[in-house]
Design an enzyme around this catalytic site. Structure first.
Site, short mmCIF file in Angstrom:
data_model
loop_
_atom_site.label_atom_id
_atom_site.label_comp_id
_atom_site.label_asym_id
_atom_site.label_seq_id
_atom_site.Cartn_x
_atom_site.Cartn_y
_atom_site.Cartn_z
N ASN A 82 3.95 -2.68 -1.73
CA ASN A 82 4.26 -3.86 -0.93
C ASN A 82 5.26 -4.78 -1.62
O ASN A 82 5.46 -5.92 -1.19
CB ASN A 82 2.97 -4.63 -0.60
CG ASN A 82 2.10 -3.86 0.37
OD1 ASN A 82 2.59 -2.98 1.06
ND2 ASN A 82 0.82 -4.15 0.40
N ASP B 268 -3.66 -7.77 -0.40
CA ASP B 268 -3.28 -6.35 -0.42
C ASP B 268 -2.06 -6.15 -1.31
O ASP B 268 -1.16 -5.40 -0.97
CB ASP B 268 -3.00 -5.88 1.01
CG ASP B 268 -3.02 -4.36 1.13
OD1 ASP B 268 -3.59 -3.70 0.24
OD2 ASP B 268 -2.45 -3.83 2.11
N THR C 37 -6.44 1.26 -0.68
CA THR C 37 -6.23 1.53 -2.09
C THR C 37 -7.18 0.66 -2.91
O THR C 37 -6.82 -0.47 -3.26
CB THR C 37 -4.77 1.20 -2.45
OG1 THR C 37 -4.37 0.06 -1.67
CG2 THR C 37 -3.85 2.35 -2.17
N LYS D 99 0.06 -4.67 -3.99
CA LYS D 99 0.18 -3.38 -4.69
C LYS D 99 1.66 -3.03 -4.76
O LYS D 99 2.48 -3.63 -4.02
CB LYS D 99 -0.62 -2.29 -3.97
CG LYS D 99 -0.30 -2.13 -2.51
CD LYS D 99 -1.28 -1.17 -1.85
CE LYS D 99 -1.05 -1.14 -0.36
NZ LYS D 99 -2.02 -0.35 0.36
N ASP E 48 3.99 -7.11 3.70
CA ASP E 48 2.74 -6.67 4.31
C ASP E 48 1.61 -7.70 4.22
O ASP E 48 0.80 -7.69 3.31
CB ASP E 48 2.27 -5.33 3.73
CG ASP E 48 1.39 -4.62 4.74
OD1 ASP E 48 0.77 -5.32 5.58
OD2 ASP E 48 1.31 -3.38 4.71
C1 PIT Z 1 11.46 -4.31 5.29
C2 PIT Z 1 11.59 -3.02 4.86
C3 PIT Z 1 10.46 -2.20 4.84
C4 PIT Z 1 9.24 -2.68 5.25
C5 PIT Z 1 9.11 -3.99 5.67
C6 PIT Z 1 10.22 -4.82 5.71
C7 PIT Z 1 7.81 -4.46 6.07
C8 PIT Z 1 7.51 -5.72 6.10
C9 PIT Z 1 6.26 -6.31 6.52
C10 PIT Z 1 5.12 -5.62 6.85
C11 PIT Z 1 3.98 -6.30 7.23
C12 PIT Z 1 3.98 -7.69 7.30
C13 PIT Z 1 5.13 -8.38 6.95
C14 PIT Z 1 6.24 -7.69 6.57
O1 PIT Z 1 2.85 -8.35 7.66
O2 PIT Z 1 10.59 -0.93 4.39
O3 PIT Z 1 12.55 -5.12 5.31
O4 PIT Z 1 2.85 -5.68 7.55
#
Ligand code: PIT
Length: 432
Positions: free
Chosen positions: A219, A214, A267, A216, A235
Site C-alpha cells: 500500500n 492496513d 495479511t 503494508k 488503500d
Molecule cells: C494509484 C495506483 C495504484 C493503485 C491506487 C492508486 C489505489 C489507490 C487507492 C486504493 C484504495 C483507497 C484509496 C486509494 O481507499 O496502482 O494511483 O482502496
C-alpha cells in the site's frame, strides 16, 4: 495528479447529467471547524451523483448491469472486460487504459481524462448491501478529508446505487519493495528516506484522527519512477476514525467483518498485538505496522513469520522476533532501536508517528549509521520468501500470510506531477 492542481472541475456538469453536491463541501468545512486543527481537507475532492432524472437515464444509460463482452471483442481488446464494468458516463469522461490492481470487490484502472489528457487511477468499488455501503462511505469520508503529499489524493467521486468510482491521483513509480529490489544498492539511508515519508503521512493521518489499519508495503506507492519521488500511502478500505479524536464512525476492534477480512483473507503479519487480543485500538496499530515494514525494508524478511496462524499470532502477542541472521549483523544499533520502539507490545509505550520523526535514526537520515549495502541480503530473503510461498500455495500469488506481497499487474507509465501544497505541520518534505 497532473502537473497543476489535480482538480477536476465540474465543467458544465449539469448539462451533461452530473451535479456536484454542495453538501460535501459544507460537510468538510464543518468538520474542519469542529476539529479546529491544522490539517486542511482536500478542497478539490468533489462528490458526484447521478441524477435519477437526468438525460442519460432517459437514454437508458443508467443501468448498472455489466454487459457480457463477446469473446471476439475480448481477444481483440483485452481491456474490454473491465472497461465494461464502467458506467458509460464514466467512460464518456475518462478513457480507461489498463487494469492496474484488483481486489474482491474492487478494481483499480489507469485512466485518462478525455478533455484535459491528465492521467488518473480510478478505483471501482462494488457496493453490496448496507454494510458494504457503510464501509464505502467511511472510506470515502476519509479520502475526502485528507490532503497531504504522502497520502493518495482523491480528485472526484462518482456514485451509482451499486458502484462507487474513486478518481485518484495516479502513482506510477511502483511499490516500495519493487523499488528496493530493482535498485542495485540499498543502504540504511535509503530506508530512512522512505520511512520519513511514511511517518509524515501517518503523522498527518493520526493528527486528523484517522487510523489506516492496513499499512503494508503493497500500500506504499511511489508517485513517479524518479529517484526523488514522494511515497504515497494508499488503500483506505479498512481505515476508520479514532474513537478518541472524533465521534464519527469509529474503529471497533471487534468488527467481525474487518476481523475476518484481515485474518482470513488479508495479511495478518502486520497486525498489532492489541488487534489480535481484541483490545481497544488506536493509531498505535499503524505504528506497529510501520515497525514490521521497517524490519522488512532492512532485511527482506518478516519479523513474525510462521506458516501456522496460531503460531504466528502467538509470536505477535509475545512480541517474539529477533535480529538474527543476515543482514542484521550489518545493521546499526540505531536502526534496531527504531524497530524496537515500534514493535513494543504496549501501545502506550510505542513510538507515535511524531516520536518516530524525531528518532535519531530518522533525523540523521542514518548519517552516523551503517553504510553497508544491504541489497544482496534483502533481495535474497525476499526471493526466498516468495518461492517458499508459491510452493506452499502455487495457485495464488498473494496467498494469505504466505509472502511479502508485491502487487502484480501492469505498471502505469510515468505521469505528470501534481503540484502539491503540503499543509501539514507533520511533514518533512524531502521529495516531490
Ligand atoms: C494509484 C495506483 C495504484 C493503485 C491506487 C492508486 C489505489 C489507490 C487507492 C486504493 C484504495 C483507497 C484509496 C486509494 O481507499 O496502482 O494511483 O482502496
Amino acid at each position: 495528479m497532473g502537473s497543476s492542481s489535480g482538480k477536476v472541475l465540474p465543467e458544465s456538469s449539469a448539462k451533461s447529467g452530473y451535479f456536484c453536491t454542495i453538501k460535501s463541501v459544507v460537510e468538510l468545512r464543518k468538520v474542519k471547524k469542529l476539529d479546529g486543527e491544522r490539517c486542511k481537507p482536500n478542497p478539490h475532492a468533489c462528490l458526484w451523483r447521478w441524477r435519477s432524472d437526468n438525460r442519460a437515464s432517459k437514454e437508458g444509460n443508467s443501468k448498472e448491469v455489466t454487459e457480457p463482452v463477446p469473446l471476439e471483442e475480448r481477444l481483440r481488446n483485452p481491456n474490454a472486460k473491465f472497461r465494461a464494468k464502467f458506467d458509460p458516463r464514466i467512460t464518456a469522461r475518462y478513457d480507461i487504459k489498463a487494469l492496474i490492481g484488483r481486489g474482491s470487490f474492487s478494481r483499480v484502472v489507469r485512466a485518462e481524462h478525455r478533455r484535459t489528457r491528465k492521467p488518473f487511477a480510478i478505483k471501482l468499488l462494488e457496493v453490496r448491501g448496507r454494510e458494504g455501503h457503510e464501509a464505502c462511505q467511511a472510506e470515502l469520508g476519509i479520502l475526502r478529508r485528507v490532503n497531504h503529499a504522502n497520502i493518495i489524493r482523491l480528485a472526484e467521486v462518482f456514485e451509482t446505487p451499486h458502484r462507487v468510482y474513486l478518481v485518484l491521483e495516479l502513482a506510477t513509480g511502483g511499490e516500495l519493495l519493487e523499488r528496493v529490489v530493482a535498485r542495485g544498492t540499498f543502504r540504511e539511508c535509503d530506508a530512512t528516506r522512505a520511512l520519513v515519508m511514511v511517518a509524515s503521512g501517518l503523522c498527518y493521518l493520526h493528527t486528523l484522527g484517522v487510523i489506516h489499519r492496513d499499512l503494508k508495503p503493497e500500500n506504499l506507492l511511489y508517485y513517479h519512477p524518479g529517484q526523488d519521488s514522494r511515497l504515497i500511502i494508499t488503500d483506505f478500505g479498512l481505515a476508520c476514525w479514532d474513537n478518541k479524536s472524533s465521534d464519527r464512525k469509529e474503529c471497533k476492534t471487534s468488527e467481525t467483518k474487518d476481523w475476518a477480512l484481515r485474518t482470513l483473507c488479508g495479511t495478518p503479519e502486520y497486525l498489532a498485538p492489541e488487534m489480535l487480543a481484541r483490545r481497544p485500538i488506536s493509531s498505535a496499530v499503524d505504528m506497529w505496522a510501520l515497525g514490521v515494514i521497517t524490519y522488512i525494508l532492512l532485511s527482506g524478511s518478516l519479523p513474525f513469520d510462521h506458516n501456522s496462524r496460531p503460531r504466528l499470532f502467538r509470536a505477535i502477542l509475545r512480541g517474539n522476533y529477533s535480529f538474527h541472521g543476515n543482514p542484521w549483523n550489518s545493521v546499526s544499533t540505531l536502526a534496531k532501536s527504531f524497530i524496537e520502539r515500534l514493535l513494543t507490545l504496549d501501545p502506550n509505550d510505542r513510538m507515535t508517528a511524531e516520536d518516530a520523526l524525531k528518532h535519531p535514526w530518522l533525523v540523521s537520515m542514518a548519517a552516523s549509521s551503517s553504510n553497508k549495502n544491504l541489497h544482496r541480503s534483502i533481495s535474497r530473503n525476499l526471493q526466498q520468501r516468495a518461492s517458499q510461498a508459491s510452493s506452499r500455495c502455487p495457485s495464488s500469488s498473494s496467498a494469505p500470510g504466505s509472502k511479502i506481497a508485491m502487487r502484480s499487474g501492469s505498471r502505469p507509465g510515468s505521469g505528470p506531477r501534481l503540484g502539491v501544497g503540503d499543509r501539514s505541520q507533520c511533514s518533512l518534505k524531502i521529495a516531490t
